[in-house]
Design an enzyme around this catalytic site. Structure first.
Site, short mmCIF file in Angstrom:
data_model
loop_
_atom_site.label_atom_id
_atom_site.label_comp_id
_atom_site.label_asym_id
_atom_site.label_seq_id
_atom_site.Cartn_x
_atom_site.Cartn_y
_atom_site.Cartn_z
N TYR A 92 0.87 -1.19 0.00
CA TYR A 92 0.00 0.00 0.00
C TYR A 92 0.90 1.23 0.00
O TYR A 92 1.97 1.23 -0.59
CB TYR A 92 -0.91 -0.16 1.25
CG TYR A 92 -1.88 0.92 1.57
CD1 TYR A 92 -2.94 1.24 0.71
CD2 TYR A 92 -1.77 1.63 2.77
CE1 TYR A 92 -3.84 2.23 1.05
CE2 TYR A 92 -2.69 2.61 3.11
CZ TYR A 92 -3.71 2.91 2.24
OH TYR A 92 -4.61 3.89 2.59
N LYS A 165 -6.37 -0.41 -2.25
CA LYS A 165 -7.31 -0.19 -1.14
C LYS A 165 -8.09 -1.47 -0.86
O LYS A 165 -8.37 -1.81 0.28
CB LYS A 165 -8.27 0.96 -1.48
CG LYS A 165 -7.59 2.32 -1.54
CD LYS A 165 -7.60 3.04 -0.20
CE LYS A 165 -6.70 4.27 -0.23
NZ LYS A 165 -6.68 5.02 1.02
#
Ligand SMILES: NC(=O)c1ccc[n+]([C@@H]2O[C@H](COP(=O)([O-])OP(=O)(O)OC[C@H]3O[C@@H](n4cnc5c(N)ncnc54)[C@H](O)[C@@H]3O)[C@@H](O)[C@H]2O)c1
Ligand SMILES: O=C(O)C[C@H](O)C(=O)O
Ligand SMILES: [Mn+2]
Length: 540
Positions: A92, A165
């Site tokens: 991420y 996400k």
């Protein structure tokens, strides 16, 4: 249709790789297509982790993990779940910023995303159906790539943020990866570098704006709702001109969420509550300054403002606690170019003897003496020593959150903030920071990143099939993160650690699900049972 042979091995939702048993290999026409020894999932995880460690850079590590993601979701999530703290910055933010900037050049696999083009809107229904296949889609993350983190417009390359996400949803809250769909809306890009690059994989034209753009979004929302009626629709990294408009248009009609506005608001409120727990101060005594009052900045302000009103202030009183600083300097009611979200929190020039000089953060801090300073400006290093010392001279425990991402855009480094305030600053950052030794105390730094809260929020809302995402549910999420950190410990963090992400995602989910039931936004009766029933764990 059940898949067999190579088709089965190439389906990441079904593939088990070397873990297919002898009987499964025979039944599915894959005898001889794999080495003979049958591995357990744990052995695969161990082997994959060994290979991961051989990669030197974060980018190389991420690319390796994405190969596993593309081949075998169970293995990917089992591996991720065992190394959440280590993998978060790789999978991420911040590494995802590198893969977004280089997406076209690194392209190997479309990663089961849906690519919707403003120039091919007649294909939209087919595209969504093709991408979903026979999967039951409950969660979509959609971006149009215009405001990726703080790095701006990356057009179709922004699709990685939708994929990323969603990976965090599964790793943190156990959302079944077969129920998710990453989507990118390609309405063009204003990034000249991409337009000039013949290898850029998106539409090679400027962004379509105005009504045609909103019609495109509308068409997508309507089709997605029709095809996937039980869906939770998460909007990510839209541009400042559109993000709030889109949220306001749909939030009272469908189960939808804007992460940058609402998710960031929740996690920042939670961080401020955590800081006040340490300093023993009251929220309603705080003076809040937002630096970079765009999508996230204004979203946070609205959330903190609502919390002040809940704690008993009138709307007028609460507004007086907020000061917004953007490119123009301190925002006044007559400042040019105010956004609708900024307007309610502006001040009158007559409140200041030197209003016309308040054109930068340093001057604004000097004039206002904020007790809380939150940065969502994309301006690296803008919380200077001078500014921080000035703030600390007027409040015993300054709350300072440099939240801009990725790392290279943060308004300040946590270690500098500690040094400039003699360890007094109560800090949260947008990206992960290792503990800092200062004057014999180990300071844990909380991460105020919406990833700490959106997975639990989504799981809770989805588990009880909530009709809408209400302010009450959002508020519940913000208040669910307390009680994990011991505020009496020297150097305590203002937010719970990422290593406990799975644990507190469940707390958030349960609170949100209970609130939905209490507000009659759900027909479910047992929040706990509903959350447990939806939660997926990686196993064969
Ligand atoms: N930690 C988190 O969870 C989180 C969540 C969302 C956004 N963010 C970060 O916040 C930043 C902003 O994101 P956004 O979506 O709100 O973008 P945005 O473009 O909507 O907002 C940025 C704001 O900063 C202002 N700005 C730009 N230059 C400035 C300057 N020199 N001085 C003062 N203000 C200036 C812009 O005018 C705009 O209002 C990004 O870096 C993003 O990564 C962090
Ligand atoms: O993606 C993140 O790390 C948080 C946030 O949504 C952002 O846009 O910066
Ligand atoms: Mn974002």
């Amino acid at each position: 249709m059940t898949k067999t042979g190579l088709e089965l091995l190439h389906d990441p939702f079904l593939n088990k790789g070397t873990a297919f048993t002898a009987a499964e290999r025979q039944a599915n026409k894959i005898e001889g297509l794999l080495p003979p020894f049958v591995q357990t999932l744990d052995q695969q995880v161990e082997q994959a982790y060994e290979q991961y460690k051989m990669r030197e850079t974060f980018l190389a590590k991420r690319l390796f993990l994405m190969d596993i993601f593309n081949e075998n979701r169970v293995l990917f999530y089992k591996l991720f779940s065992e190394h959440v703290y280590e993998f978060m910055p790789v999978v991420y933010d911040p590494t995802i910023a590198d893969t977004i900037e280089n997406y076209s050049r690194l392209f190997l696999d479309p990663q089961n995303a849906t690519y919707l083009s403003i120039d091919a809107q007649d294909d939209m229904a087919a595209a969504l159906k093709n991408a979903a296949g026979d999967r039951d889609i409950r969660l979509i993350v959609v971006t149009d790539g215009e405001g990726i983190l703080g790095i701006g417009d990356w057009g179709v390359q922004g699709v990685d943020i939708s994929v990323g996400k969603l990976m965090v949803y599964t790793a943190a809250a156990g959302i079944d990866p077969s129920m998710v769909l990453p989507v990118v809306l390609d309405s063009g890009t204003n990034n000249q570098k991409l337009l000039d690059d013949e290898l850029y994989l998106g539409n090679h034209h400027q962004r379509v704006t105005g009504q045609p753009y909103y019609n495109f979004v509308d068409k997508f929302v309507a089709l997605a709702e029709k095809l996937f009626p039980d869906m939770y629709l998460h909007f990510e990294d839209f541009g400042r001109d559109n993000a709030a408009n889109i949220l306001n248009k749909y939030r009272e009609h469908i189960l939808t969420f804007n992460d940058d506005i609402q998710g960031t608001g929740i996690i920042t409120l939670a961080g401020i509550l955590g800081a006040l727990n340490i300093s023993h101060e009251k929220l309603t005594d705080q003076v809040y300054m937002s630096f970079g009052a765009g999508t996230a900045g204004a979203g946070i302000v609205k959330r903190i403002y609502d919390a002040m009103v809940e704690e008993g202030l009138s709307e007028e009183e609460a507004k007086q606690h907020f000061y917004l600083v953007d490119k123009q300097g301190l925002l006044f009611d007559d400042t040019e170019g105010l956004t609708p979200e900024q307007k309610p929190f502006t001040h009158s020039r007559s409140e200041f003897a030197n209003a016309d000089e308040l054109t930068n953060l340093a001057a604004a801090v000097k004039a206002v003496h904020p007790t809380i300073l939150v940065g969502t400006s994309t301006q690296p290093g803008s919380f200077t020593e001078e500014i921080v010392k000035e703030m600390a001279a007027h409040t015993p425990r300054p709350i300072i959150f440099p939240l801009s991402n990725p790392t290279k855009l943060a308004e300040a480094k946590a270690e500098d903030l500690l040094a400039w305030t003699n360890g007094k600053a109560l800090i949260a950052t947008g990206i992960p920071v290792d503990p800092i030794e200062y004057n014999g105390v180990t300071y844990e730094i909380g991460q105020a990143n919406n990833a700490l809260v959106y997975p639990g929020l989504g799981l809770g809302a989805l588990a009880v099939s909530a009709k809408l995402l209400s302010d009450g549910m959002i508020n519940k999420a913000a208040h669910s993160l307390g009680g994990i950190v011991d505020p009496t410990k020297a150097g305590a963090a203002v937010l719970p650690p990422v290593s406990k992400l799975n644990q507190f995602s469940m707390t958030v989910a349960l609170g949100v699900a209970e609130q939905a039931i209490a507000e009659k936004l759900s027909d479910a009766t047992d929040a706990q049972a509903a959350v447990e029933a939806l939660k997926w764990t990686p196993k064969y």
